[in-house]
Design a protein around this motif. Structure first.
Motif, PDB file in Angstrom:
ATOM      1  N   ASN A  68       0.809  -1.215   0.000  1.00 34.20           N
ATOM      2  CA  ASN A  68       0.000   0.000   0.000  1.00 34.20           C
ATOM      3  C   ASN A  68       0.849   1.275   0.000  1.00 34.20           C
ATOM      4  OD1 ASN A  68      -1.807   2.031   0.561  1.00 34.20           O
ATOM      5  ND2 ASN A  68      -3.034   0.772   1.944  1.00 34.20           N
ATOM      6  N   LYS A  69       1.194   1.724  -1.198  1.00 32.67           N
ATOM      7  CA  LYS A  69       2.066   2.917  -1.306  1.00 32.67           C
ATOM      8  C   LYS A  69       1.380   4.186  -0.837  1.00 32.67           C
ATOM      9  CE  LYS A  69       0.178   1.586  -5.243  1.00 32.67           C
ATOM     10  NZ  LYS A  69       0.091   0.441  -6.087  1.00 32.67           N
ATOM     11  N   ALA A  70       0.042   4.263  -1.047  1.00 30.15           N
ATOM     12  CA  ALA A  70      -0.676   5.478  -0.617  1.00 30.15           C
ATOM     13  C   ALA A  70      -0.608   5.608   0.907  1.00 30.15           C
ATOM     14  CB  ALA A  70      -2.121   5.418  -1.087  1.00 30.15           C
ATOM     15  N   ILE A  75      10.124   5.042 -14.601  1.00 28.17           N
ATOM     16  CA  ILE A  75       8.741   4.875 -15.044  1.00 28.17           C
ATOM     17  C   ILE A  75       8.084   4.064 -13.944  1.00 28.17           C
ATOM     18  CG2 ILE A  75       7.282   3.779 -16.791  1.00 28.17           C
ATOM     19  CD1 ILE A  75       9.598   4.374 -18.806  1.00 28.17           C
ATOM     20  N   LEU A  76       7.237   4.714 -13.164  1.00 28.59           N
ATOM     21  CA  LEU A  76       6.762   4.115 -11.914  1.00 28.59           C
ATOM     22  C   LEU A  76       5.281   3.778 -11.923  1.00 28.59           C
ATOM     23  CD1 LEU A  76       8.688   6.492  -9.470  1.00 28.59           C
ATOM     24  CD2 LEU A  76       9.311   4.154 -10.111  1.00 28.59           C
ATOM     25  N   ASN A  77       4.632   4.041 -13.030  1.00 31.38           N
ATOM     26  CA  ASN A  77       3.209   3.669 -13.092  1.00 31.38           C
ATOM     27  C   ASN A  77       2.934   2.879 -14.365  1.00 31.38           C
ATOM     28  OD1 ASN A  77       0.196   4.435 -14.009  1.00 31.38           O
ATOM     29  ND2 ASN A  77       0.329   4.257 -11.804  1.00 31.38           N
ATOM     30  N   PRO A 104       8.218  -5.907 -14.652  1.00 31.58           N
ATOM     31  CA  PRO A 104       6.778  -5.649 -14.606  1.00 31.58           C
ATOM     32  C   PRO A 104       6.396  -4.804 -13.392  1.00 31.58           C
ATOM     33  CG  PRO A 104       7.260  -7.921 -14.028  1.00 31.58           C
ATOM     34  CD  PRO A 104       8.558  -7.322 -14.444  1.00 31.58           C
ATOM     35  N   GLY A 105       5.660  -3.735 -13.654  1.00 32.56           N
ATOM     36  CA  GLY A 105       5.356  -2.784 -12.591  1.00 32.56           C
ATOM     37  C   GLY A 105       4.001  -2.989 -11.940  1.00 32.56           C
ATOM     38  N   ALA A 106       3.195  -3.859 -12.482  1.00 27.72           N
ATOM     39  CA  ALA A 106       1.858  -4.079 -11.926  1.00 27.72           C
ATOM     40  C   ALA A 106       1.373  -5.435 -12.386  1.00 27.72           C
ATOM     41  CB  ALA A 106       0.909  -2.978 -12.399  1.00 27.72           C
TER      42      ALA A 106
END
Ligand code: HSE
Length: 444
Positions: A106-108, A159-161, A301-303
């Protein structure tokens, strides 16, 4: 054989079910590796009846994540629900107070409360691990904590998203519309529950704020990051960038200087031949400039369910091995206070797209406004003429007064401050049909 490591998993969405599938698929090899099994003994989610692609086995069902977080049957609380307040925060705090190790994606939550939660973990002698919170499957936190621990990191970027990179790649490679590409990212489980977190740049900024703290040894300062999303990137920008040999990426960049940290998440143009330009689709990358190691670029892979589950499971493996480390690499008391440095006076090149009324003197006025701010132009391309209101394309153009020219400018080195002043004046002069578009060109 040691005691099994018991987990309570809160959240059975893309990440939670991916984790349960992974633990089932790799149970024998993890047990051989660790000398103990990892068992999910409790689960919690919003809806009990929802069909899920994961066998919950003998796990007990909890309606309340706080009850799961504090239940004596679990040693590790895995929070993969999301949300920066509410049940996520309450359950993580409760778990840490109850001396349970916590693993979260949970980054948020961490961007807002990470330091307080890290302090709570320290005080209770337990782990707060969050490898999955930054760049999905890329093991960037372990890389900073272990392999790069002896370096002073000067810059971290990437590139983080995955959702934004997926959308921009689809718009570029397949000429797909923004909304259509976003819908596919949602269907494939990349996007946040509220996709404005993705396209508005906030998710990338949450991750960058964690990277800043981990890499530079500061407290987290999400509110000090300049954030701009990809909503205003149009197909006209994608086409113009491609014609000029660039591609558009949403990039997070943070630089540490003796005076403070400059950090931003913005769309940028990068050379289409650069390594970052090759990073397409949901793939993320993180670049680190360390004083001894030099420059590193990690791509992966970022997600998505499997890569994120891989990262969550790696944190659980650390706990199963008995590793307890400071969540932000150093004890919270050793973190310096984050100090913001504005980059608006830094030199850089800019791309500008103007929709200019096609009339005498319009271009002369625009270039004068640029020279008034000392902005020198490297190239000017007038791409095509069209009616002022593209929706009326079928109507006969009444004359030059009502036609618009699409003008693309590339500047030499200048400052963001100078660009903003020049573009404000250009808009006020009334020679453009819509607000100017400006995108920084990043040399990476
Ligand atoms: N929504 C995020 C992304 C998921 O698209 O990158 C991983 O944090």
């Amino acid at each position: 054989m040691s005691e099994p490591l018991t987990l309570g998993v809160a959240g059975l969405g893309t990440v939670g079910t991916g984790l349960i599938q992974l633990l089932a698929a790799h149970a024998p090899r993890l047990e051989r590796m660790l000398g103990r099994s990892i068992v999910v003994t409790g689960v919690c989610a919003r809806s009990r009846d929802k069909a899920r692609d994961a066998d919950l086995g003998q796990a007990r069902w909890f309606d309340d994540p706080v009850a799961l977080a504090t239940d004596p049957s679990i040693a590790v609380f895995v929070e993969v629900m999301g949300g920066d307040e509410g049940p996520a925060k309450a359950s993580v705090e409760a778990a840490l107070r109850a001396k349970k190790h916590v693993v979260t994606a949970n980054k948020a939550l961490l961007a807002k409360h990470g330091i307080a939660l890290a302090k709570l973990a320290e005080d209770n002698g337990v782990s707060l691990n969050f490898e999955a919170a930054v760049a999905g499957g890329i093991p960037i936190i372990k890389m900073l904590r272990e392999a790069l621990a002896a370096n002073e990191v000067r810059r971290v970027y990437g590139i983080l998203n995955g959702t934004c990179n997926f959308i921009l790649s689809k718009m570029t490679d397949e000429k797909r519309a923004f909304g259509d590409a976003l819908k596919e990212a949602q269907e494939r489980g990349f996007a946040e529950a509220d996709p404005t977190f993705d396209i508005g740049g906030f998710d990338a900024a949450h991750k960058l704020s964690l990277l800043v703290s981990l890499a530079f040894g500061t407290t987290i300062a999400f509110d000090q990051i300049e954030i701009e999303g990809i909503e205003r990137i149009t197909t006209a920008d994608i086409e113009a960038a491609t014609e000029l040999g660039y591609c558009i990426k949403l990039l997070g960049v943070a630089v540490s200087t003796p005076d403070g940290v400059e950090a931003r998440v913005t769309p940028v143009l990068i050379d289409e031949e650069s390594a970052l330009a090759e990073v397409s689709g949901v793939t993320n990358c993180v670049g680190i400039d360390g004083d001894y190691v030099g420059n590193l670029l990690l791509v992966g892979p970022g997600a998505g369910s499997k890569p994120t589950a891989s990262a969550v499971a790696s944190d659980i493996v650390d706990i199963a091995r008995g590793l307890v480390m400071p969540p932000f690499i150093r004890p919270t008391a050793a973190l310096a206070t984050a100090k913001r440095l504005s980059g608006s006076a830094n030199l850089g090149n800019y791309y500008v797209r103007l929709s200019v009324y096609d009339r005498p003197g319009a271009m002369a006025s625009i270039t004068r406004r640029m020279s008034d701010e000392n902005v020198s132009l490297e190239s000017i391309v007038q791409r095509r003429h069209g009616p002022v209101h593209p929706g009326q394309a079928g109507e006969p153009a009444p004359g030059h007064q009502d036609a618009a020219a699409n003008v693309i400018l590339i500047t030499h080195d200048t400052t963001e401050d100078a660009m903003r002043k020049a573009l404000r004046a250009i808009e006020e002069d009334g020679n453009v049909t819509e607000p100017p578009q400006m995108i920084r060109i990043e040399d990476l």
